[in-house]
Design a protein around this motif. Sequence first.
Motif, PDB file in Angstrom:
ATOM      1  N   ARG A 108       0.909  -1.065   0.561  1.00  0.00           N
ATOM      2  CA  ARG A 108      -0.159   0.162   0.344  1.00  0.00           C
ATOM      3  C   ARG A 108       0.850   1.261  -0.140  1.00  0.00           C
ATOM      4  O   ARG A 108       1.819   1.431   0.307  1.00  0.00           O
ATOM      5  CB  ARG A 108      -1.101   0.218   1.202  1.00  0.00           C
ATOM      6  CG  ARG A 108      -2.404  -0.908   1.266  1.00  0.00           C
ATOM      7  CD  ARG A 108      -3.548  -0.947   2.189  1.00  0.00           C
ATOM      8  NE  ARG A 108      -2.216  -0.956   3.447  1.00  0.00           N
ATOM      9  CZ  ARG A 108      -3.737  -1.010   4.767  1.00  0.00           C
ATOM     10  NH1 ARG A 108      -4.833  -0.716   4.479  1.00  0.00           N
ATOM     11  NH2 ARG A 108      -2.928  -0.967   6.315  1.00  0.00           N
ATOM     12  N   GLN A 147     -12.549   5.032  -5.989  1.00  0.00           N
ATOM     13  CA  GLN A 147     -11.288   5.007  -6.723  1.00  0.00           C
ATOM     14  C   GLN A 147     -10.550   3.288  -7.007  1.00  0.00           C
ATOM     15  O   GLN A 147      -9.948   3.686  -8.084  1.00  0.00           O
ATOM     16  CB  GLN A 147      -9.933   5.887  -6.537  1.00  0.00           C
ATOM     17  CG  GLN A 147     -10.327   6.971  -6.638  1.00  0.00           C
ATOM     18  CD  GLN A 147      -9.504   7.996  -6.152  1.00  0.00           C
ATOM     19  OE1 GLN A 147      -7.846   7.901  -6.602  1.00  0.00           O
ATOM     20  NE2 GLN A 147      -9.750   9.297  -5.021  1.00  0.00           N
ATOM     21  N   PRO A 174      -4.370  -0.650  -5.066  1.00  0.00           N
ATOM     22  CA  PRO A 174      -4.886   0.232  -6.460  1.00  0.00           C
ATOM     23  C   PRO A 174      -5.934   0.549  -6.980  1.00  0.00           C
ATOM     24  O   PRO A 174      -6.907  -0.559  -5.938  1.00  0.00           O
ATOM     25  CB  PRO A 174      -4.651  -0.969  -7.648  1.00  0.00           C
ATOM     26  CG  PRO A 174      -3.089  -1.611  -6.319  1.00  0.00           C
ATOM     27  CD  PRO A 174      -3.113  -0.882  -5.162  1.00  0.00           C
ATOM     28  N   ASP A 175      -5.963   1.525  -7.789  1.00  0.00           N
ATOM     29  CA  ASP A 175      -6.147   2.125  -8.750  1.00  0.00           C
ATOM     30  C   ASP A 175      -6.219   3.605  -7.946  1.00  0.00           C
ATOM     31  O   ASP A 175      -6.768   4.190  -8.886  1.00  0.00           O
ATOM     32  CB  ASP A 175      -7.124   2.227  -9.886  1.00  0.00           C
ATOM     33  CG  ASP A 175      -6.622   0.762 -10.917  1.00  0.00           C
ATOM     34  OD1 ASP A 175      -5.722   0.155 -10.398  1.00  0.00           O
ATOM     35  OD2 ASP A 175      -7.526   0.460 -11.637  1.00  0.00           O
ATOM     36  N   ALA A 199      -9.858   0.157  -7.182  1.00  0.00           N
ATOM     37  CA  ALA A 199     -10.136  -1.024  -8.391  1.00  0.00           C
ATOM     38  C   ALA A 199     -10.518  -2.931  -7.194  1.00  0.00           C
ATOM     39  O   ALA A 199     -10.544  -3.170  -6.700  1.00  0.00           O
ATOM     40  CB  ALA A 199      -8.657  -2.148  -8.742  1.00  0.00           C
ATOM     41  N   ARG A 224      -5.494  -4.750   0.252  1.00  0.00           N
ATOM     42  CA  ARG A 224      -5.229  -4.450  -0.797  1.00  0.00           C
ATOM     43  C   ARG A 224      -7.179  -3.058  -0.286  1.00  0.00           C
ATOM     44  O   ARG A 224      -7.966  -2.879  -1.683  1.00  0.00           O
ATOM     45  CB  ARG A 224      -6.538  -5.977  -1.583  1.00  0.00           C
ATOM     46  CG  ARG A 224      -7.360  -6.364  -1.252  1.00  0.00           C
ATOM     47  CD  ARG A 224      -9.098  -6.188  -2.011  1.00  0.00           C
ATOM     48  NE  ARG A 224      -8.654  -6.261  -3.617  1.00  0.00           N
ATOM     49  CZ  ARG A 224      -9.162  -5.030  -4.018  1.00  0.00           C
ATOM     50  NH1 ARG A 224      -9.947  -4.555  -4.063  1.00  0.00           N
ATOM     51  NH2 ARG A 224      -8.997  -5.270  -5.551  1.00  0.00           N
ATOM     52  N   ASP A 244      -5.595   6.678  -7.244  1.00  0.00           N
ATOM     53  CA  ASP A 244      -4.877   8.288  -7.601  1.00  0.00           C
ATOM     54  C   ASP A 244      -4.008   9.505  -6.682  1.00  0.00           C
ATOM     55  O   ASP A 244      -5.203  10.087  -6.003  1.00  0.00           O
ATOM     56  CB  ASP A 244      -5.198   9.058  -9.224  1.00  0.00           C
ATOM     57  CG  ASP A 244      -4.009  10.369  -9.633  1.00  0.00           C
ATOM     58  OD1 ASP A 244      -3.469  10.080  -9.509  1.00  0.00           O
ATOM     59  OD2 ASP A 244      -4.440  11.428  -9.263  1.00  0.00           O
ATOM     60  N   THR A 280      -3.116   3.721   0.577  1.00  0.00           N
ATOM     61  CA  THR A 280      -3.209   3.757  -0.527  1.00  0.00           C
ATOM     62  C   THR A 280      -3.028   2.404  -1.736  1.00  0.00           C
ATOM     63  O   THR A 280      -2.469   1.754  -0.983  1.00  0.00           O
ATOM     64  CB  THR A 280      -3.054   5.034  -1.589  1.00  0.00           C
ATOM     65  OG1 THR A 280      -1.923   4.779  -1.511  1.00  0.00           O
ATOM     66  CG2 THR A 280      -3.762   6.750  -0.866  1.00  0.00           C
ATOM     67  N   LYS A 327       3.514   6.591  -3.355  1.00  0.00           N
ATOM     68  CA  LYS A 327       2.220   4.902  -4.221  1.00  0.00           C
ATOM     69  C   LYS A 327       2.781   4.048  -3.688  1.00  0.00           C
ATOM     70  O   LYS A 327       3.127   3.166  -2.851  1.00  0.00           O
ATOM     71  CB  LYS A 327       3.062   5.790  -5.383  1.00  0.00           C
ATOM     72  CG  LYS A 327       1.442   5.982  -6.416  1.00  0.00           C
ATOM     73  CD  LYS A 327       1.713   6.230  -7.571  1.00  0.00           C
ATOM     74  CE  LYS A 327       0.867   6.019  -9.085  1.00  0.00           C
ATOM     75  NZ  LYS A 327       0.188   4.145  -8.644  1.00  0.00           N
ATOM     76  N   TRP A 328       1.247   3.620  -4.328  1.00  0.00           N
ATOM     77  CA  TRP A 328       1.209   1.871  -3.794  1.00  0.00           C
ATOM     78  C   TRP A 328       1.820   1.356  -5.102  1.00  0.00           C
ATOM     79  O   TRP A 328       1.994   2.192  -6.359  1.00  0.00           O
ATOM     80  CB  TRP A 328      -0.363   1.416  -4.314  1.00  0.00           C
ATOM     81  CG  TRP A 328      -0.655   2.044  -5.341  1.00  0.00           C
ATOM     82  CD1 TRP A 328      -1.876   3.455  -5.025  1.00  0.00           C
ATOM     83  CD2 TRP A 328      -1.185   1.688  -6.458  1.00  0.00           C
ATOM     84  NE1 TRP A 328      -2.540   3.246  -6.026  1.00  0.00           N
ATOM     85  CE2 TRP A 328      -1.849   2.701  -7.500  1.00  0.00           C
ATOM     86  CE3 TRP A 328      -0.371   0.576  -7.208  1.00  0.00           C
ATOM     87  CZ2 TRP A 328      -1.879   2.337  -9.204  1.00  0.00           C
ATOM     88  CZ3 TRP A 328      -0.525   0.867  -8.280  1.00  0.00           C
ATOM     89  CH2 TRP A 328      -1.507   1.271  -8.903  1.00  0.00           C
ATOM     90  N   TRP A 329       1.690   0.525  -4.420  1.00  0.00           N
ATOM     91  CA  TRP A 329       3.256  -0.657  -5.551  1.00  0.00           C
ATOM     92  C   TRP A 329       2.546  -2.091  -5.466  1.00  0.00           C
ATOM     93  O   TRP A 329       2.405  -2.768  -4.442  1.00  0.00           O
ATOM     94  CB  TRP A 329       4.122  -0.988  -5.162  1.00  0.00           C
ATOM     95  CG  TRP A 329       5.371  -1.737  -5.861  1.00  0.00           C
ATOM     96  CD1 TRP A 329       5.964  -1.467  -6.583  1.00  0.00           C
ATOM     97  CD2 TRP A 329       5.602  -3.519  -5.375  1.00  0.00           C
ATOM     98  NE1 TRP A 329       6.650  -2.216  -7.271  1.00  0.00           N
ATOM     99  CE2 TRP A 329       6.727  -3.582  -6.508  1.00  0.00           C
ATOM    100  CE3 TRP A 329       5.427  -3.288  -3.885  1.00  0.00           C
ATOM    101  CZ2 TRP A 329       6.966  -4.544  -5.847  1.00  0.00           C
ATOM    102  CZ3 TRP A 329       5.959  -5.325  -4.119  1.00  0.00           C
ATOM    103  CH2 TRP A 329       6.881  -5.621  -5.148  1.00  0.00           C
TER     104      TRP A 329
END
Length: 436
Positions: free
Chosen positions: A190, A244, A325-326, A246, A289, A328, A323, A343-345
């Motif tokens: 995250r 937002q 996926p996905d 996924a 997630r 922003d 945060t 940012k998440w990875w």
Amino acid sequence: MAPQLDGYFSKVDELSSHFIDRLSKAVAIPSISSEAARRPDVVRMGEWLQTELKALGAEVEMRPLGKQPDHPELDLPPVVLARYGRDKSKRTILVYGHYDDGRMFGRGSTDDKGPVLGWLNAIEAHQKAGVDFPVNLLMCFEGMEEYGSEGLEELIEKEGKGYFADADAVCISDNYWLGTEKPCLTYGLRGCNYYSVEISGPGADLHSGVFGGTAQEPMTDLVRVLGSLVDTHGKIQIPGIMEQVAAVTADEESLYDNISFTMDNLHESLGSKTTIFEDKKPTLMARWRYPSLSVHGVEGAFSAPGAKTVIPAKVIGKFSIRTVPDMDIDQTNECVYKFHTGKWWVASPNHWNFRAAGKAVERVWGVQPDFTREGGSIPVTLTFEQATGKNVLLLPMGSSTDGAHSINEKLDKKNYIEGIKLLGAYLHYVAEEQQI
């Protein structure tokens, strides 16, 4: 496959006392990056690493990073860059770790000195076993990870096509097993957006006996604001955040079924049964997630023992959103005040880098690893991926009970010694694995 590993494993066992002594020497250096007074110790730790690497035949350079932005009187500790091997017929693996400790004294055994020394120990065990080192190794060890990796991102971006140009893949060992019994390979993290909310009112602190009930109080308003961000079941209340995220696919959901984790593992870590969910799957999904919002503290309010009746003139509340996926960053920051972001990875666990690591886990531990994501953030992971354009693997050494960032941090002897075997085995399977 990789029959030469038997000799390597035997040598690791034979040298185990020596490797434990090396870790003891490293942990004895109080390289606490968050304390200005300990900055010389952080530099000393980097220089100690340089000496150890050079003794093993590695090419080493200490790369200065300049001054610390929030303390311009302090030099940032140097990044230790090293190369072991230049055989163009072999793959080149870039490994990252950090040699600083966190805020608590006695830290560093599992996060991250044990894993960092694991790479050095792997080199030495190969040398003394007379086993050819299967890959070229690039190493990047920093001294400011526990203080935000200041200066490192710029170096990685600069050297992505420079010092790190010939890396075929990246391996980071700076996280932990999900539990205590089964190894894992981590393919997702995250991200972290950090925010502050400042509320001010009167021009100075006030006495509640005189002004209570007559003036708007910043602390009262801040509690109301912070309380409106997330409910007691962890559901984020800010509009536009969850929309937002996924959607969960059937394939992704099935990944959770066979993961070696029980709610008892979590209860043990918590020291209580105060979990939001009762079952494994929703708990792991909430941790990995789905985003979460945590309130961390209040600056400017009275927090010492005893009673104090002052009305603070200004208070600052701090919170973060993890945060996934996905999500922003810019879109998320339109919902809340931006303070700091990471940012998440998510990587592909089907890449040859992960397949090699999976075979190494089976060879050393005798089980197939769990494929996991992490609830936490290691922003440098994404930086390495973007700067090099290569697959990044998180290959943990320690277990969930190591107590990273605590005064009782530890690394089990078995995890350390078998972890050295794992790192070496991973490199051998990397050399063999076909690119698909």
